[in-house]
Design an enzyme around this catalytic site. Structure first.
Site, short mmCIF file in Angstrom:
data_model
loop_
_atom_site.label_atom_id
_atom_site.label_comp_id
_atom_site.label_asym_id
_atom_site.label_seq_id
_atom_site.Cartn_x
_atom_site.Cartn_y
_atom_site.Cartn_z
N LYS A 243 4.58 27.23 39.92
CA LYS A 243 4.81 28.62 39.52
C LYS A 243 4.35 29.57 40.63
O LYS A 243 4.99 30.60 40.89
CB LYS A 243 4.07 28.96 38.22
CG LYS A 243 4.62 28.27 36.98
CD LYS A 243 6.06 28.66 36.67
CE LYS A 243 6.18 30.03 36.03
NZ LYS A 243 7.61 30.36 35.71
N ASP B 298 21.99 24.02 34.02
CA ASP B 298 20.70 23.86 34.70
C ASP B 298 20.60 24.95 35.78
O ASP B 298 21.55 25.13 36.55
CB ASP B 298 20.72 22.46 35.35
CG ASP B 298 19.42 22.10 36.04
OD1 ASP B 298 18.59 23.00 36.26
OD2 ASP B 298 19.25 20.91 36.34
N ILE B 299 19.48 25.66 35.83
CA ILE B 299 19.37 26.72 36.87
C ILE B 299 19.38 26.14 38.28
O ILE B 299 19.56 26.86 39.24
CB ILE B 299 18.13 27.64 36.68
CG1 ILE B 299 16.83 26.85 36.63
CG2 ILE B 299 18.30 28.54 35.48
CD1 ILE B 299 15.59 27.71 36.81
N GLU C 50 9.71 24.29 33.63
CA GLU C 50 8.93 23.18 33.09
C GLU C 50 7.54 23.77 32.95
O GLU C 50 6.95 24.25 33.93
CB GLU C 50 8.91 22.00 34.06
CG GLU C 50 10.23 21.28 34.16
CD GLU C 50 10.60 20.51 32.91
OE1 GLU C 50 9.69 20.14 32.14
OE2 GLU C 50 11.80 20.28 32.68
N TYR D 204 1.81 22.04 37.83
CA TYR D 204 2.56 23.10 37.14
C TYR D 204 2.25 24.47 37.76
O TYR D 204 3.16 25.20 38.17
CB TYR D 204 2.22 23.12 35.64
CG TYR D 204 2.55 24.44 34.99
CD1 TYR D 204 3.88 24.85 34.86
CD2 TYR D 204 1.55 25.31 34.55
CE1 TYR D 204 4.19 26.08 34.31
CE2 TYR D 204 1.86 26.54 33.99
CZ TYR D 204 3.17 26.92 33.87
OH TYR D 204 3.48 28.15 33.33
N THR E 147 2.92 33.25 35.26
CA THR E 147 1.80 32.85 34.41
C THR E 147 0.46 33.25 35.04
O THR E 147 0.34 33.29 36.27
CB THR E 147 1.82 31.32 34.20
OG1 THR E 147 0.59 30.91 33.61
CG2 THR E 147 1.98 30.57 35.51
N ASP E 148 -0.54 33.46 34.19
CA ASP E 148 -1.89 33.74 34.72
C ASP E 148 -2.48 32.52 35.42
O ASP E 148 -3.46 32.62 36.16
CB ASP E 148 -2.83 34.24 33.61
CG ASP E 148 -3.02 33.26 32.47
OD1 ASP E 148 -2.38 32.18 32.48
OD2 ASP E 148 -3.81 33.57 31.55
N GLU E 149 -1.86 31.33 35.19
CA GLU E 149 -2.42 30.11 35.80
C GLU E 149 -2.31 30.12 37.32
O GLU E 149 -2.96 29.31 37.98
CB GLU E 149 -1.75 28.87 35.23
CG GLU E 149 -2.07 28.68 33.77
CD GLU E 149 -1.81 27.27 33.26
OE1 GLU E 149 -1.67 26.34 34.06
OE2 GLU E 149 -1.73 27.12 32.03
N LEU F 31 18.62 22.93 27.86
CA LEU F 31 18.29 22.15 26.64
C LEU F 31 17.62 20.83 27.01
O LEU F 31 18.12 19.75 26.69
CB LEU F 31 19.53 21.91 25.77
CG LEU F 31 20.13 23.16 25.11
CD1 LEU F 31 21.34 22.80 24.26
CD2 LEU F 31 19.11 23.91 24.27
O1 DAU Z 1 -1.92 30.64 30.57
C1 DAU Z 1 -0.54 30.56 30.43
C2 DAU Z 1 -0.14 29.12 30.29
O2 DAU Z 1 -0.53 28.68 29.00
C3 DAU Z 1 1.34 28.88 30.52
O3 DAU Z 1 1.67 29.22 31.85
C4 DAU Z 1 1.67 27.39 30.28
O4 DAU Z 1 3.05 27.19 30.41
C5 DAU Z 1 1.23 27.02 28.88
O5 DAU Z 1 1.48 25.65 28.66
C6 DAU Z 1 -0.25 27.34 28.67
O6 DAU Z 1 -1.07 26.43 29.45
P1 DAU Z 1 -2.40 25.75 28.85
O7 DAU Z 1 -2.65 24.51 29.59
O8 DAU Z 1 -3.50 26.74 28.75
O9 DAU Z 1 -1.87 25.46 27.34
P2 DAU Z 1 -2.06 24.21 26.37
O10 DAU Z 1 -1.52 24.63 25.03
O11 DAU Z 1 -1.51 22.96 26.96
O12 DAU Z 1 -3.62 24.03 26.28
C7 DAU Z 1 -4.46 25.10 25.87
C8 DAU Z 1 -5.89 24.60 25.91
O13 DAU Z 1 -6.08 23.60 24.91
C9 DAU Z 1 -6.25 23.93 27.23
O14 DAU Z 1 -7.59 24.23 27.55
C10 DAU Z 1 -6.11 22.43 26.94
C11 DAU Z 1 -6.49 22.34 25.46
N1 DAU Z 1 -5.81 21.29 24.69
C12 DAU Z 1 -4.44 21.21 24.74
C13 DAU Z 1 -3.76 20.24 24.05
C14 DAU Z 1 -2.25 20.16 24.11
C15 DAU Z 1 -6.54 20.38 23.91
O15 DAU Z 1 -7.78 20.47 23.85
N2 DAU Z 1 -5.87 19.42 23.22
C16 DAU Z 1 -4.51 19.29 23.26
O16 DAU Z 1 -3.96 18.36 22.61
#
Ligand code: DAU
Length: 320
Positions: A138, A40-41, A65, A134, A106-108, A16
């Site tokens: 992973k 906590d793990i 995280e 991040y 994750t694909d990242e 949490l």
């Molecule tokens: O691909 C899987 C991953 O997707 C997961 O492993 C991660 O845990 C998850 O957070 C997500 O990562 P992203 O960095 O792709 O997700 P995020 O929602 O943070 O951002 C998606 C896209 O949108 C990215 O190109 C950054 C952009 N973005 C994000 C935010 C929060 C914006 O342009 N404005 C924003 O305020």
């Protein structure tokens, strides 16, 4: 899982942190086959005590995280939870014995693909090549999982999924952030030019993939999960404006994320061929359902955006 397998006992261990929310579990809290444990793990004692009490046969590690922007600010907590936490969980699995340890990855971990090469996709054989603290944490965890398989013969599987969206998504992520801001008529902060591409998958389709892998997947294997649904960030934000009847004038281009990955795109052939998985929710339907959920569950996310999250938002977005 409780709906599909009413005889299973499900134990949810969760620290949490800021991203956790007990109200998300409201509908199952009273189910006699469900137990929630706040821990906590990384806490070896707590994890071992729980394993001794419950003797789980399948362990799925969803705990992480997960937010790239936060990892750029404070990398260390990512190493702690994502790598050390994985090791602690797997050590308990070795000590008490399990049928399966599954790592939600994750694909990242594959880094990114160029925008101008739509023919390229991540396969399970794509080399790991991370960009952020991040994704590096992973990838470190994935390597550790495969090492526990080879060294200790721990029965492991790994799934690497693309971007999820759907209900209960913490408002720091692109889609819920844009929905919440648009509903409050606040600026919609798009990083850079908004041309980065993500491969979006409805959260239930990801869960169904994990269900298939833990029951039918081959030990020692990695499975990519994604639905061939690539979209540019700017197009998603425009779509959200349209669905909510809000003006695109709310869109504000802000300073880009450091090390920002350009494009993610998963090749899900392996999980399709071996386990018969296919995504069931089309993006057009999934995004409507998601927006509906945020409209119908305002108290869930309004409580978040009015609390501690406000400080985070200020720090990350004001003067950006
Ligand atoms: O691909 C899987 C991953 O997707 C997961 O492993 C991660 O845990 C998850 O957070 C997500 O990562 P992203 O960095 O792709 O997700 P995020 O929602 O943070 O951002 C998606 C896209 O949108 C990215 O190109 C950054 C952009 N973005 C994000 C935010 C929060 C914006 O342009 N404005 C924003 O305020």
């Amino acid at each position: 899982m409780l709906e599909k397998y009413p005889d299973y006992r499900i134990i949810c261990l969760d620290k949490l942190t800021y991203a956790g929310n007990l109200s998300t579990l409201k509908s199952v809290m009273d189910n006699p086959n469900f137990r929630f444990v706040k821990a906590d793990i990384c806490d070896r004692n707590a994890v071992e005590t729980l394993f001794a009490e419950e003797k789980p046969d399948i362990v799925v590690n969803f705990a992480a995280e997960s937010h790239v922007d936060r990892s750029i600010e404070t990398p260390e907590i990512f190493l702690q939870t994502n790598i050390i936490g994985t090791a602690v969980l797997m050590d308990a699995c070795r000590k008490f014995g399990i049928k399966r340890y599954h790592q939600v990855s994750t694909d990242e971990v594959y880094g990114d693909l160029p925008i101008d090469r739509p023919d390229l996709f991540f396969t399970e054989n794509t080399p790991l090549h991370t960009s952020s603290p991040y994704s590096s944490s992973k990838a470190g965890a994935d390597l550790l999982v495969l090492a526990y398989y080879r060294t200790y013969n721990l029965p492991v599987t790994i799934s690497r999924c693309s971007n999820n969206y759907g209900p209960y998504h913490f408002p720091e992520k692109l889609i819920p952030l844009m929905i919440a801001n648009a509903l409050n008529d606040k600026p919609l902060p798009v990083y850079g030019e908004g041309i980065n591409v993500r491969d979006w998958l409805y959260v239930k389709d990801h869960c169904k993939a994990i269900d298939l892998i833990i029951h039918n997947g081959k030990v020692g294997e990695v499975y990519n999960v994604g639905g061939h649904n690539e979209m540019r960030n700017i197009d998603i934000v425009k779509l959200i404006c349209k669905e909510l009847g809000k003006s695109e004038d709310l869109i504000t281009f802000v300073k880009d994320r450091k090390g920002h990955d350009m494009r993610y795109a998963i090749d899900p052939t392996k999980i399709h061929n071996e386990l018969g998985w296919l995504p069931e929710t089309k993006f057009e339907d999934g995004i409507k359902k998601t927006i509906r959920w945020y409209l119908d569950n305002r108290e869930w996310w309004e409580e978040i955006v009015s609390g501690e999250y406000r400080n985070y938002y200020e720090k990350m977005y004001s003067n950006r």
